[in-house]
Every structure is written in structure tokens, then in C-alpha cells.
Design a protein around this motif. Structure first.
Motif, short mmCIF file in Angstrom:
data_model
loop_
_atom_site.label_atom_id
_atom_site.label_comp_id
_atom_site.label_asym_id
_atom_site.label_seq_id
_atom_site.Cartn_x
_atom_site.Cartn_y
_atom_site.Cartn_z
N ALA A 31 1.79 -2.73 2.84
CA ALA A 31 1.69 -3.01 4.27
C ALA A 31 3.04 -3.37 4.86
O ALA A 31 3.38 -2.96 5.97
CB ALA A 31 0.69 -4.15 4.50
N LEU A 32 3.83 -4.12 4.11
CA LEU A 32 5.16 -4.51 4.58
C LEU A 32 6.05 -3.29 4.75
O LEU A 32 6.83 -3.20 5.71
CB LEU A 32 5.79 -5.50 3.61
CG LEU A 32 7.18 -6.03 3.97
CD1 LEU A 32 7.14 -6.78 5.30
CD2 LEU A 32 7.72 -6.94 2.87
N ARG A 33 5.94 -2.35 3.83
CA ARG A 33 6.75 -1.13 3.93
C ARG A 33 6.37 -0.33 5.17
O ARG A 33 7.23 0.30 5.80
CB ARG A 33 6.55 -0.29 2.66
CG ARG A 33 7.48 0.91 2.57
CD ARG A 33 7.50 1.50 1.18
NE ARG A 33 6.21 2.04 0.79
CZ ARG A 33 5.42 1.52 -0.12
NH1 ARG A 33 5.77 0.40 -0.74
NH2 ARG A 33 4.26 2.09 -0.43
N LEU A 34 5.10 -0.36 5.53
CA LEU A 34 4.65 0.39 6.70
C LEU A 34 4.98 -0.30 8.02
O LEU A 34 5.41 0.35 8.97
CB LEU A 34 3.14 0.64 6.62
CG LEU A 34 2.64 1.65 5.60
CD1 LEU A 34 1.13 1.74 5.67
CD2 LEU A 34 3.26 3.02 5.81
N CYS A 35 4.73 -1.61 8.09
CA CYS A 35 4.87 -2.30 9.38
C CYS A 35 6.18 -3.05 9.54
O CYS A 35 6.61 -3.33 10.66
CB CYS A 35 3.70 -3.26 9.61
SG CYS A 35 3.67 -4.68 8.50
N GLY A 36 6.83 -3.42 8.42
CA GLY A 36 8.14 -4.07 8.49
C GLY A 36 8.12 -5.53 8.91
O GLY A 36 9.17 -6.12 9.11
N GLN A 37 6.93 -6.12 9.07
CA GLN A 37 6.82 -7.51 9.50
C GLN A 37 6.03 -8.31 8.46
O GLN A 37 4.89 -7.97 8.16
CB GLN A 37 6.11 -7.61 10.86
CG GLN A 37 6.81 -6.87 11.98
CD GLN A 37 8.11 -7.54 12.38
OE1 GLN A 37 8.26 -8.76 12.21
NE2 GLN A 37 9.05 -6.78 12.90
N LYS A 38 6.64 -9.37 7.92
CA LYS A 38 5.99 -10.14 6.86
C LYS A 38 4.67 -10.75 7.32
O LYS A 38 3.67 -10.70 6.61
CB LYS A 38 6.93 -11.25 6.37
CG LYS A 38 8.15 -10.72 5.61
CD LYS A 38 9.01 -11.87 5.09
CE LYS A 38 10.19 -11.34 4.30
NZ LYS A 38 11.05 -12.44 3.78
N GLU A 39 4.69 -11.36 8.51
CA GLU A 39 3.46 -11.99 9.00
C GLU A 39 2.35 -10.97 9.20
O GLU A 39 1.18 -11.23 8.87
CB GLU A 39 3.74 -12.73 10.31
CG GLU A 39 4.61 -13.97 10.14
CD GLU A 39 4.79 -14.73 11.43
OE1 GLU A 39 4.23 -14.28 12.46
OE2 GLU A 39 5.47 -15.76 11.42
N ASP A 40 2.70 -9.83 9.75
CA ASP A 40 1.71 -8.77 9.95
C ASP A 40 1.16 -8.30 8.61
O ASP A 40 -0.05 -8.08 8.46
CB ASP A 40 2.32 -7.59 10.70
CG ASP A 40 2.45 -7.85 12.18
OD1 ASP A 40 1.96 -8.90 12.63
OD2 ASP A 40 3.06 -7.03 12.88
#
Length: 201
Positions: A31-40
Motif C-alpha cells: 500500500a505504501l508503494r502505491l500511495c506513498g503516504q505512511k498514514e494512508d
């Protein structure tokens, strides 16, 4: 994995926790690789496992559980990106038109209708072209990044993107404000420098 699914279907919390421990970190990295935001990414992982638990009785013991979780996460990332783009476009549209607060509800309803039409238009694109379009306009990836991920050439990506944009613009040519919204949503580099009158021309 079939035994894990069988346990989940029975409401086995220990099996659920084991699944979380085993796949949670991998799902977070994905998910981090896709969205780039840790919280997201953290929120998406929580939402994925919540959805799996809520729908545990629908799980099929023969299905690929890993793939199922990754698919849910990917869809959540794309949906979040899509919502944020639409929210930004709507804010820009309201500011550009100088719409007063008294007309906000009416404009919001009209905007949602246009968004629905836009999504329907995107859904009719060929699968690869739609994927290229989403990666470019919703995920913010460059043509070279998309080409690398899809194992093709930059010129092929540009061709898909140009055809997608031409098709969607054509679908919206009969709507007075739709073209402006289309530019605000999918061509921010262009619309940022154009007045609303020019975009409606």
C-alpha cells in the motif's frame, strides 16, 4: 491457506490474528508503494483486514487469500486517490466560478452527476488504456514510470494516454461545464493557467 480460510469462516480470532501478523507488514509495504503516504498505508491495512473479517463467511476455501487481500488494498488506494482528485477539482471549480454558499448544494449535486458520467466513460476504455489513464491521472505517475511498470515503451504509453483523453473529451463535449471539470481533474498543468471562460470555449 485453505485451513486458514476455514478457520476464519468459523470466526476463529486466533486465525485472524495470525493472518494479520503474517500478511500485515507485506500489505503495508504494498500500500505504501502505491500511495506513498505512511498514514494512508496504515489505514488501508486496517480497513483491508476489517473488511476481510466482516466478510469472512463469504470466503472461498479454494481462493488465493493473499491475492484477495492485495486486490482489496489496491482498490482502496485507487478509490482514495480518485476521491481526492475529485475533491480538489470541485474546490477549484467552485473557486473559479465564484459560486456562493447558497448554491453549493446544487453545484455539488451537478458535480457528482458529472463525476458519475466521467467514471462511466473511463469504464468503457479498453483495460490497458484505462489502466494507463488511471496511473497517469489518478496516481500521478510519469509516462516513463508507467512504461517501466507495464513493460512497454514511452511512446506506447503516450499513445494510450492521448487516445484516452481524446475519447473522454469527446464524450463530454455536449456538457457546458464538463470540459472545464475534465481539465481541472485530469489536466491540472493546463487548467491551472487557463481562465474558466477559456476552458468552456
Amino acid at each position: 491457506m485453505a485451513s486458514t480460510i476455514a478457520a476464519l469462516r468459523k470466526g476463529d480470532m486466533a486465525a485472524f490474528e495470525n493472518l494479520y501478523q503474517a500478511l500485515g507488514p507485506k500489505l503495508y509495504a504494498f500500500a505504501l508503494r502505491l500511495c506513498g503516504q505512511k498514514e494512508d498505508a496504515e489505514e488501508i491495512v486496517q480497513e483491508v483486514f476489517l473488511k476481510v473479517w466482516e466478510r469472512r463467511h463469504l470466503l472461498d476455501e479454494g481462493q488465493n487469500l493473499d491475492g484477495y487481500l492485495y486486490s482489496i488494498a489496491r482498490n482502496m488506494v485507487y478509490n482514495r486517490a480518485r476521491r481526492r482528485v475529485y475533491e480538489f477539482a470541485f474546490t477549484e471549480y467552485m473557486a473559479a466560478t465564484g459560486t456562493g454558499t447558497g448554491c453549493f448544494t446544487e453545484e455539488a449535486v451537478a458535480y457528482r452527476d458529472l463525476v458519475k458520467l466521467l467514471e462511466e466513460a473511463c469504464a468503457t476504455l479498453p483495460p490497458v488504456r484505462r489502466r494507463v489513464f488511471e496511473m497517469s491521472r489518478l496516481e500521478g505517475k510519469s509516462n516513463s514510470e508507467i512504461a517501466q511498470l507495464l513493460h512497454t515503451s514511452n511512446s506506447n504509453i503516450e499513445n494510450h494516454l492521448n487516445k484516452a483523453l481524446k475519447f473522454i473529451k469527446e464524450r463530454f463535449r455536449d456538457y457546458e461545464t464538463a470540459y472545464a471539470l475534465l481539465l481541472l481533474v485530469f489536466l491540472p498543468d493546463v487548467s491551472a493557467n487557463l481562465p474558466l471562460v477559456a476552458m468552456n470555449a
